[in-house]
Design a protein around this motif. Sequence first.
Motif, PDB file in Angstrom:
ATOM      1  N   UNK A   1       0.753  -1.416   0.026  1.00  9.78           N
ATOM      2  CA  UNK A   1       0.002   0.027   0.000  1.00  9.78           C
ATOM      3  C   UNK A   1       1.008   1.280  -0.049  1.00  9.78           C
ATOM      4  N   UNK A   2       1.891   1.414   0.816  1.00 13.01           N
ATOM      5  CA  UNK A   2       2.770   2.330   0.755  1.00 13.01           C
ATOM      6  C   UNK A   2       3.639   2.499  -0.254  1.00 13.01           C
ATOM      7  N   UNK A   3       4.106   1.479  -0.789  1.00 10.78           N
ATOM      8  CA  UNK A   3       4.763   1.660  -2.052  1.00 10.78           C
ATOM      9  C   UNK A   3       4.368   1.868  -3.285  1.00 10.78           C
ATOM     10  N   UNK A   4       2.812   1.458  -3.458  1.00  6.27           N
ATOM     11  CA  UNK A   4       2.149   1.899  -4.577  1.00  6.27           C
ATOM     12  C   UNK A   4       1.365   3.046  -4.633  1.00  6.27           C
ATOM     13  N   UNK A   5       1.299   3.501  -3.193  1.00  9.49           N
ATOM     14  CA  UNK A   5       0.102   4.509  -3.067  1.00  9.49           C
ATOM     15  C   UNK A   5      -1.164   4.322  -3.256  1.00  9.49           C
ATOM     16  N   UNK A   6      -1.707   3.056  -2.903  1.00  7.69           N
ATOM     17  CA  UNK A   6      -2.867   2.600  -3.070  1.00  7.69           C
ATOM     18  C   UNK A   6      -3.471   2.188  -1.592  1.00  7.69           C
ATOM     19  N   UNK A   7      -4.606   2.371  -1.576  1.00  7.39           N
ATOM     20  CA  UNK A   7      -5.528   2.094  -0.237  1.00  7.39           C
ATOM     21  C   UNK A   7      -5.264   0.488  -0.182  1.00  7.39           C
ATOM     22  N   UNK A   8      -5.167   0.505   1.299  1.00  6.85           N
ATOM     23  CA  UNK A   8      -5.048  -1.163   1.963  1.00  6.85           C
ATOM     24  C   UNK A   8      -6.101  -2.090   1.283  1.00  6.85           C
ATOM     25  N   UNK A   9      -7.392  -1.646   1.276  1.00  3.08           N
ATOM     26  CA  UNK A   9      -8.550  -2.365   0.814  1.00  3.08           C
ATOM     27  C   UNK A   9      -8.415  -3.004  -0.576  1.00  3.08           C
ATOM     28  N   UNK A  10      -7.889  -1.942  -1.428  1.00  3.75           N
ATOM     29  CA  UNK A  10      -7.362  -2.071  -3.029  1.00  3.75           C
ATOM     30  C   UNK A  10      -6.463  -3.104  -2.905  1.00  3.75           C
ATOM     31  N   UNK A  11      -5.401  -2.935  -2.381  1.00  2.00           N
ATOM     32  CA  UNK A  11      -4.177  -3.920  -2.353  1.00  2.00           C
ATOM     33  C   UNK A  11      -4.819  -5.551  -1.911  1.00  2.00           C
ATOM     34  N   UNK A  12      -5.627  -5.503  -0.860  1.00  2.00           N
ATOM     35  CA  UNK A  12      -6.170  -6.768  -0.446  1.00  2.00           C
ATOM     36  C   UNK A  12      -7.062  -7.222  -1.438  1.00  2.00           C
ATOM     37  N   UNK A  13      -7.949  -6.716  -2.078  1.00  3.42           N
ATOM     38  CA  UNK A  13      -8.749  -7.367  -3.075  1.00  3.42           C
ATOM     39  C   UNK A  13      -8.061  -7.948  -4.333  1.00  3.42           C
ATOM     40  N   UNK A  14      -6.978  -7.040  -4.666  1.00  5.06           N
ATOM     41  CA  UNK A  14      -6.206  -7.753  -5.912  1.00  5.06           C
ATOM     42  C   UNK A  14      -5.381  -8.852  -5.158  1.00  5.06           C
ATOM     43  N   UNK A  15      -4.751  -8.682  -4.054  1.00  3.94           N
ATOM     44  CA  UNK A  15      -4.149 -10.146  -3.620  1.00  3.94           C
ATOM     45  C   UNK A  15      -5.151 -11.253  -3.610  1.00  3.94           C
ATOM     46  N   UNK A  16      -6.168 -11.051  -2.926  1.00  4.53           N
ATOM     47  CA  UNK A  16      -6.879 -12.089  -3.078  1.00  4.53           C
ATOM     48  C   UNK A  16      -7.304 -12.913  -4.499  1.00  4.53           C
ATOM     49  N   UNK A  17      -7.409 -11.847  -5.443  1.00  2.00           N
ATOM     50  CA  UNK A  17      -7.919 -12.545  -6.711  1.00  2.00           C
ATOM     51  C   UNK A  17      -6.662 -13.208  -7.457  1.00  2.00           C
ATOM     52  N   UNK A  18      -5.481 -12.612  -7.009  1.00  2.00           N
ATOM     53  CA  UNK A  18      -4.186 -13.161  -7.454  1.00  2.00           C
ATOM     54  C   UNK A  18      -3.985 -14.487  -6.710  1.00  2.00           C
ATOM     55  N   UNK A  19      -4.146 -14.624  -5.374  1.00  2.00           N
ATOM     56  CA  UNK A  19      -4.026 -15.888  -4.687  1.00  2.00           C
ATOM     57  C   UNK A  19      -4.877 -16.993  -5.455  1.00  2.00           C
ATOM     58  N   UNK A  20      -6.309 -16.717  -5.606  1.00  2.00           N
ATOM     59  CA  UNK A  20      -7.142 -17.565  -5.975  1.00  2.00           C
ATOM     60  C   UNK A  20      -6.825 -18.093  -7.585  1.00  2.00           C
ATOM     61  N   UNK A  21      -5.973 -17.390  -8.094  1.00  2.00           N
ATOM     62  CA  UNK A  21      -5.550 -17.663  -9.548  1.00  2.00           C
ATOM     63  C   UNK A  21      -3.963 -18.246  -9.432  1.00  2.00           C
ATOM     64  N   UNK A  22      -3.399 -18.545  -8.149  1.00  2.00           N
ATOM     65  CA  UNK A  22      -2.189 -19.276  -7.818  1.00  2.00           C
ATOM     66  C   UNK A  22      -1.057 -18.197  -8.430  1.00  2.00           C
ATOM     67  N   UNK A  23      -1.302 -16.883  -8.618  1.00  2.00           N
ATOM     68  CA  UNK A  23      -0.317 -16.024  -9.159  1.00  2.00           C
ATOM     69  C   UNK A  23       0.561 -15.626  -7.528  1.00  2.00           C
ATOM     70  N   UNK A  24       0.026 -15.528  -6.462  1.00  2.00           N
ATOM     71  CA  UNK A  24       0.648 -15.296  -5.487  1.00  2.00           C
ATOM     72  C   UNK A  24       0.155 -16.138  -4.364  1.00  2.00           C
ATOM     73  N   UNK A  25       1.080 -16.586  -3.414  1.00  2.00           N
ATOM     74  CA  UNK A  25       0.724 -17.561  -2.407  1.00  2.00           C
ATOM     75  C   UNK A  25       0.885 -16.793  -0.909  1.00  2.00           C
TER      76      UNK A  25
END
Length: 263
Positions: free
Chosen positions: A36-60
């Motif tokens: 969030x700090x590095x990309x200057x994006x809200x934590x909720x936005x970061x979290x939503x994107x990470x959940x999506x990426x996790x479901x697609x096995x792009x992050x763990x």
Amino acid sequence: MSKKRSDYYIQSIKRAVQILNSFTLKEDELGVTELSERLNLHKSTIHRVLVTLEDESLVIKNQITQKYRLGIKLFELGHIVQDQMEIRAYALPIMKELAQKTEESIDLNILSDGKRVSIEKIESPHDVRRIIQLGKSLPLYCGGSGKALLAFLPDEEIDKVLHKEELIPLGPNTITNPVQLKEHLKEIRRKGYATSFEERILGSASIAAPILNYRGEVIASLSISGPITRFSKQKISKFVSLLKEAVSEISTSFGYPKTIIKF
């Protein structure tokens, strides 16, 4: 006023890419707050994107630290890219030699989502020649390059492709009957190469053969193509012999035992 390239960006995808690009060898785990700090994006936005990426096995997610790292899917995708680069690197000098000997167009094709895609080419020096489009998806059921890939897939994979693909006539000699096509593919597998005469393009001919890896799996096909008027019986015999030598050499580079290639 013409649009800028950035006008076409999809914001959510761009954010996902920015998150993935934030990981490095030194920083292989990052948390929501850090991103969030590095990309200057809200934590909720970061979290939503990470959940999506996790479901697609792009992050763990590390359940102990609650931080994220790159997922196995990226490794798989990277492996595909690496294989393509390796195939091109090994094949290109052999393709150049084949082009010199045949004076026809040579191209290298790989499988991609039930289609075939040309990833490297050398065009004929003749004024009248086949023009090869790199990166274009084309069907497997017609044309030498496609059939050389399809014929050497496992039978269940062949069935999947034929079930998914509508066998429409693209040229005068396209095989559109599934039963006849399966018998034709068996013959290709027996001979070790595929031929195509006006199956996809009127007036065009091609001869193609598979490139196999150390497990005997087809990973690419190599083809010689040109106007049908230049593919005499004598030249076809010569082209088949040269093509078999070429794919045998490339296949050996990928661990396929040269002594047992049954071409």
